[in-house]
Design a protein around this motif. Structure first.
Motif, PDB file in Angstrom:
ATOM      1  N   ALA A 152       0.842  -1.211   0.000  1.00 31.99           N
ATOM      2  CA  ALA A 152       0.000   0.000   0.000  1.00 31.99           C
ATOM      3  C   ALA A 152       0.870   1.252   0.000  1.00 31.99           C
ATOM      4  O   ALA A 152       0.579   2.220  -0.705  1.00 31.99           O
ATOM      5  N   SER A 153       1.935   1.237   0.778  1.00 36.69           N
ATOM      6  CA  SER A 153       2.852   2.372   0.814  1.00 36.69           C
ATOM      7  C   SER A 153       3.491   2.594  -0.565  1.00 36.69           C
ATOM      8  O   SER A 153       3.568   3.726  -1.057  1.00 36.69           O
ATOM      9  N   LEU A 154       3.932   1.521  -1.189  1.00 37.31           N
ATOM     10  CA  LEU A 154       4.545   1.619  -2.520  1.00 37.31           C
ATOM     11  C   LEU A 154       3.528   2.072  -3.560  1.00 37.31           C
ATOM     12  O   LEU A 154       3.843   2.851  -4.458  1.00 37.31           O
ATOM     13  N   ARG A 155       2.273   1.577  -3.446  1.00 36.02           N
ATOM     14  CA  ARG A 155       1.239   1.966  -4.405  1.00 36.02           C
ATOM     15  C   ARG A 155       0.965   3.461  -4.358  1.00 36.02           C
ATOM     16  O   ARG A 155       0.692   4.088  -5.374  1.00 36.02           O
ATOM     17  N   SER A 156       1.050   4.055  -3.178  1.00 33.66           N
ATOM     18  CA  SER A 156       0.751   5.480  -3.036  1.00 33.66           C
ATOM     19  C   SER A 156       1.764   6.362  -3.761  1.00 33.66           C
ATOM     20  O   SER A 156       1.473   7.515  -4.066  1.00 33.66           O
ATOM     21  N   VAL A 157       2.948   5.813  -4.034  1.00 35.75           N
ATOM     22  CA  VAL A 157       3.950   6.578  -4.795  1.00 35.75           C
ATOM     23  C   VAL A 157       4.054   6.035  -6.217  1.00 35.75           C
ATOM     24  O   VAL A 157       5.052   6.210  -6.907  1.00 35.75           O
ATOM     25  N   GLU A 158       2.972   5.352  -6.637  1.00 35.46           N
ATOM     26  CA  GLU A 158       2.830   4.845  -8.011  1.00 35.46           C
ATOM     27  C   GLU A 158       3.821   3.738  -8.362  1.00 35.46           C
ATOM     28  O   GLU A 158       4.159   3.541  -9.526  1.00 35.46           O
ATOM     29  N   THR A 159       4.259   2.986  -7.358  1.00 34.81           N
ATOM     30  CA  THR A 159       5.089   1.809  -7.593  1.00 34.81           C
ATOM     31  C   THR A 159       4.197   0.588  -7.408  1.00 34.81           C
ATOM     32  O   THR A 159       3.883   0.206  -6.282  1.00 34.81           O
ATOM     33  N   VAL A 160       3.771  -0.011  -8.516  1.00 34.05           N
ATOM     34  CA  VAL A 160       2.778  -1.086  -8.428  1.00 34.05           C
ATOM     35  C   VAL A 160       3.237  -2.392  -9.074  1.00 34.05           C
ATOM     36  O   VAL A 160       2.655  -3.447  -8.813  1.00 34.05           O
ATOM     37  N   LYS A 161       4.260  -2.358  -9.901  1.00 36.59           N
ATOM     38  CA  LYS A 161       4.670  -3.581 -10.601  1.00 36.59           C
ATOM     39  C   LYS A 161       5.180  -4.656  -9.658  1.00 36.59           C
ATOM     40  O   LYS A 161       5.012  -5.852  -9.908  1.00 36.59           O
ATOM     41  N   ILE A 205       4.408 -16.416   3.210  1.00 40.16           N
ATOM     42  CA  ILE A 205       5.767 -16.162   3.691  1.00 40.16           C
ATOM     43  C   ILE A 205       6.665 -15.733   2.536  1.00 40.16           C
ATOM     44  O   ILE A 205       7.452 -14.775   2.649  1.00 40.16           O
ATOM     45  N   VAL A 206       6.541 -16.422   1.402  1.00 36.93           N
ATOM     46  CA  VAL A 206       7.367 -16.098   0.233  1.00 36.93           C
ATOM     47  C   VAL A 206       7.066 -14.691  -0.272  1.00 36.93           C
ATOM     48  O   VAL A 206       7.987 -13.904  -0.539  1.00 36.93           O
ATOM     49  N   GLU A 207       5.784 -14.326  -0.388  1.00 34.21           N
ATOM     50  CA  GLU A 207       5.452 -13.013  -0.927  1.00 34.21           C
ATOM     51  C   GLU A 207       5.901 -11.894   0.013  1.00 34.21           C
ATOM     52  O   GLU A 207       6.375 -10.837  -0.445  1.00 34.21           O
ATOM     53  N   MET A 208       5.771 -12.098   1.325  1.00 31.68           N
ATOM     54  CA  MET A 208       6.250 -11.082   2.255  1.00 31.68           C
ATOM     55  C   MET A 208       7.758 -10.909   2.149  1.00 31.68           C
ATOM     56  O   MET A 208       8.279  -9.783   2.165  1.00 31.68           O
ATOM     57  N   GLY A 209       8.491 -12.007   2.033  1.00 36.82           N
ATOM     58  CA  GLY A 209       9.943 -11.910   1.924  1.00 36.82           C
ATOM     59  C   GLY A 209      10.390 -11.125   0.706  1.00 36.82           C
ATOM     60  O   GLY A 209      11.282 -10.264   0.783  1.00 36.82           O
ATOM     61  N   ILE A 210       9.746 -11.377  -0.436  1.00 40.00           N
ATOM     62  CA  ILE A 210      10.111 -10.672  -1.668  1.00 40.00           C
ATOM     63  C   ILE A 210       9.782  -9.181  -1.550  1.00 40.00           C
ATOM     64  O   ILE A 210      10.589  -8.312  -1.935  1.00 40.00           O
ATOM     65  N   THR A 211       8.609  -8.869  -0.995  1.00 41.89           N
ATOM     66  CA  THR A 211       8.221  -7.457  -0.849  1.00 41.89           C
ATOM     67  C   THR A 211       9.168  -6.726   0.082  1.00 41.89           C
ATOM     68  O   THR A 211       9.534  -5.569  -0.173  1.00 41.89           O
ATOM     69  N   CYS A 212       9.569  -7.367   1.168  1.00 41.49           N
ATOM     70  CA  CYS A 212      10.510  -6.734   2.099  1.00 41.49           C
ATOM     71  C   CYS A 212      11.851  -6.450   1.426  1.00 41.49           C
ATOM     72  O   CYS A 212      12.438  -5.370   1.616  1.00 41.49           O
ATOM     73  N   ILE A 213      12.334  -7.394   0.639  1.00 43.77           N
ATOM     74  CA  ILE A 213      13.602  -7.171  -0.076  1.00 43.77           C
ATOM     75  C   ILE A 213      13.484  -5.972  -1.004  1.00 43.77           C
ATOM     76  O   ILE A 213      14.374  -5.115  -1.052  1.00 43.77           O
ATOM     77  N   TYR A 214      12.367  -5.874  -1.715  1.00 48.16           N
ATOM     78  CA  TYR A 214      12.183  -4.746  -2.631  1.00 48.16           C
ATOM     79  C   TYR A 214      12.068  -3.424  -1.873  1.00 48.16           C
ATOM     80  O   TYR A 214      12.727  -2.428  -2.213  1.00 48.16           O
ATOM     81  N   ALA A 215      11.202  -3.408  -0.844  1.00 49.91           N
ATOM     82  CA  ALA A 215      10.927  -2.155  -0.132  1.00 49.91           C
ATOM     83  C   ALA A 215      12.159  -1.620   0.592  1.00 49.91           C
ATOM     84  O   ALA A 215      12.397  -0.406   0.611  1.00 49.91           O
ATOM     85  N   PHE A 216      12.950  -2.526   1.184  1.00 49.43           N
ATOM     86  CA  PHE A 216      14.072  -2.090   2.011  1.00 49.43           C
ATOM     87  C   PHE A 216      15.408  -2.023   1.265  1.00 49.43           C
ATOM     88  O   PHE A 216      16.338  -1.358   1.730  1.00 49.43           O
ATOM     89  N   ARG A 217      15.507  -2.699   0.118  1.00 49.49           N
ATOM     90  CA  ARG A 217      16.793  -2.760  -0.582  1.00 49.49           C
ATOM     91  C   ARG A 217      16.793  -2.150  -1.979  1.00 49.49           C
ATOM     92  O   ARG A 217      17.820  -1.622  -2.428  1.00 49.49           O
ATOM     93  N   ILE A 218      15.659  -2.228  -2.685  1.00 45.13           N
ATOM     94  CA  ILE A 218      15.649  -1.860  -4.103  1.00 45.13           C
ATOM     95  C   ILE A 218      14.940  -0.539  -4.376  1.00 45.13           C
ATOM     96  O   ILE A 218      15.418   0.266  -5.191  1.00 45.13           O
ATOM     97  N   ASP A 219      13.811  -0.299  -3.725  1.00 43.87           N
ATOM     98  CA  ASP A 219      13.025   0.914  -3.976  1.00 43.87           C
ATOM     99  C   ASP A 219      13.852   2.185  -3.782  1.00 43.87           C
ATOM    100  O   ASP A 219      14.598   2.304  -2.808  1.00 43.87           O
ATOM    101  N   ARG A 220      13.687   3.139  -4.724  1.00 32.09           N
ATOM    102  CA  ARG A 220      14.434   4.396  -4.662  1.00 32.09           C
ATOM    103  C   ARG A 220      13.530   5.620  -4.501  1.00 32.09           C
ATOM    104  O   ARG A 220      14.006   6.754  -4.570  1.00 32.09           O
ATOM    105  N   LYS A 221      12.241   5.399  -4.295  1.00 34.09           N
ATOM    106  CA  LYS A 221      11.318   6.520  -4.087  1.00 34.09           C
ATOM    107  C   LYS A 221      11.167   6.836  -2.593  1.00 34.09           C
ATOM    108  O   LYS A 221      11.366   7.967  -2.158  1.00 34.09           O
ATOM    109  N   ILE A 222      10.804   5.826  -1.821  1.00 37.81           N
ATOM    110  CA  ILE A 222      10.618   6.033  -0.373  1.00 37.81           C
ATOM    111  C   ILE A 222      11.912   5.780   0.382  1.00 37.81           C
ATOM    112  O   ILE A 222      12.192   6.429   1.380  1.00 37.81           O
ATOM    113  N   ARG A 223      12.710   4.824  -0.069  1.00 43.95           N
ATOM    114  CA  ARG A 223      13.963   4.432   0.593  1.00 43.95           C
ATOM    115  C   ARG A 223      13.711   4.067   2.058  1.00 43.95           C
ATOM    116  O   ARG A 223      14.353   4.570   2.983  1.00 43.95           O
ATOM    117  N   LEU A 224      12.766   3.162   2.245  1.00 47.74           N
ATOM    118  CA  LEU A 224      12.360   2.758   3.589  1.00 47.74           C
ATOM    119  C   LEU A 224      13.434   1.908   4.262  1.00 47.74           C
ATOM    120  O   LEU A 224      14.068   1.073   3.632  1.00 47.74           O
TER     121      LEU A 224
END
Length: 449
Positions: A152-161, A205-224
């Motif tokens: 939801a946080s990523l969607r709000s900054v138009e990151t949906v893929k 469990i698998v989907e949460m792990g992948i999302t966490c890797i993206y949100a905390f390591r890859i995303d460059r908009k929020i940089r959470l």
């Protein structure tokens, strides 16, 4: 005055959001549909038991979805204003609330499974199958919640893929493990309902792990960062409570209402439970575009206001309403045309098949109303900052009209399951009249400071 906006940037923002969110949602619902179909092939009792447990999962989805939508109303405006710090603070609050609620629901269903399921049906065989499924799948609640809040946080900054990619992987994991564990293929034990629950838990469990890797390591908009989720801003918290509480309450009321609807039909027999499960699962899949349009509309309207472009709200709103109606017409036709083929996939009794087809015929009509009023109110009106109206509207229609009349129809007047089902879905048409008036008065544009 043109009804449709001619600004290309509007469509370039809206349609990709709708498309990717819809694809993500359809994959998510196909996971549930796969459980339904495979358990339906295994045993109708197993299908009915899992269906009741999924009503509890649906309640969690609605509450967590409400937390996420409340976040989006705020974070999309912060995104329009390029206030990244406030996006992080809002996400931390959403995560805290979500985990607390998920943990509470886990405790309730894990320690009192029989008591919880007996609220929905008196069929002991169904309760037995549901208990086997529920005491495993309840461990997925926290994983599901963390994943949903981050997306939801990523969607709000138009990151949906990323949401779509995660859902695709989750679907693959779930179907493969269902095939192995429900029926005992590839050398695995045949576990029936428990196998479906293990498959769902693993996929979460698998989907949460992948999302966490993206949100905390890859995303460059929020940089959470993880530490961002451990800091609670009192100012943002007060703002979120004011804006988000009506959305969360509305989601919770809707989830409880759907559980009561299932209970009303559940006390009309195992056939009604199974037929409602089939119809609901198919309905969720074919309505993904309508629900995605609500999320996309909320982001577009909130971001537009955050950018200070208040003059564009009226033309955007007119265009969105036309799009909603077109989506409803196409969705209704699709549901009507596919119903026979889908019901044919299930190994069910003739009575259950007849009820499922009749339920889906009713939904193919009411979905036109759903596709208009739901995104108009939960997308446009909420995106504009008026989050209380939807809560009040749902309270009146669902709790003041639909549920009392449906309960009397089932238990006092002894109407058939089909007539009761019509009563349960009537609000989807009635709310359209309210939505037309509310949306086109434009009194829903609010400050959220």
């Amino acid at each position: 005055m043109s009804i449709l906006v001619k600004e290309k940037s509007f469509y370039r923002t809206l349609f990709p959001l709708i498309a990717v969110i819809a694809l993500q949602n359809v994959i998510t619902f196909v996971v549930a549909l796969a459980d339904n179909v495979m358990l339906g092939m295994y045993s109708e009792t197993a299908l009915s038991g899992a269906a009741l447990v999924n009503q509890i999962q649906f309640l969690l989805q609605m509450v967590v979805g409400g937390i996420g939508e409340g976040m989006i109303v705020m974070t999309s405006r912060f995104w329009g204003a390029k206030d990244i710090s406030s996006i992080k603070k809002t996400t931390a609050i959403g995560m805290l609330l979500g985990i607390v609620i998920a943990a509470a629901m886990w405790a309730a269903v894990f320690f009192m499974p029989g008591e919880v399921l007996s609220l929905f049906t008196f069929e002991q065989a169904v309760i037995g199958e549901g208990t086997q499924y529920m005491q495993i799948v309840c461990f997925s609640y926290v994983f599901f919640t963390i994943n949903s809040i981050l997306l939801a946080s990523l969607r709000s900054v138009e990151t949906v893929k990323i949401g779509f990619a995660v859902s695709i992987i989750s679907l693959g994991v779930n179907i493969f493990l269902n095939y192995m564990l429900i029926f005992g293929n590839l050398g695995a034990p045949g576990l029936g309902s428990r196998g479906a629950a293990i498959a769902t838990l693993t996929a979460r469990i698998v989907e949460m792990g992948i999302t966490c890797i993206y949100a905390f390591r890859i995303d460059r908009k929020i940089r959470l960062k993880v530490r961002d989720l451990l800091r609670i801003s009192k100012g943002i918290f007060r703002q979120y409570i004011r804006v988000g509480t009506p959305v969360i309450v509305s989601g919770a009321m809707w989830g409880v209402a759907m559980a009561i609807q299932a209970a009303i039909l559940g006390h009309m027999g195992a056939a009604a439970i199974a037929a409602n499960s089939i119809a609901a699962a198919v309905f969720e899949v074919v309505t993904v575009v309508a629900y995605a349009s609500a999320s996309a509309a909320a982001v577009v309207i909130a971001k537009t206001l955050g950018e200070g472009k208040k003059e564009m709200v009226r033309p955007y709103t007119r265009t969105l309403q036309v799009i909603f109606l077109l989506i409803g017409a196409v969705t209704g036709l699709l549901l009507f045309l596919l119903k026979d083929a889908i019901v044919g996939l299930y190994s069910i009794t003739p009575e259950t098949k007849r009820l499922a087809l009749e339920f889906m015929t009713i939904l193919s009509v009411t979905v036109v109303g759903t596709a208009y009023q739901m995104p108009a109110l939960t997308g446009i009106v909420r995106g504009g900052g008026d989050t209380k109206f939807v809560m009040i509207n749902d309270l009146i229609f669902m709790w003041g009209i639909v549920l009392p009349i449906s309960a009397m129809a089932a238990f006092l007047w002894s109407w058939s399951p089909v007539l009761v089902f019509i009563c349960l879905k009537a609000d989807q048409i009635l709310k359209c009249f309210v939505a037309v008036i509310k949306v086109n008065r434009y009194r829903w544009v609010k400050q959220i400071d």
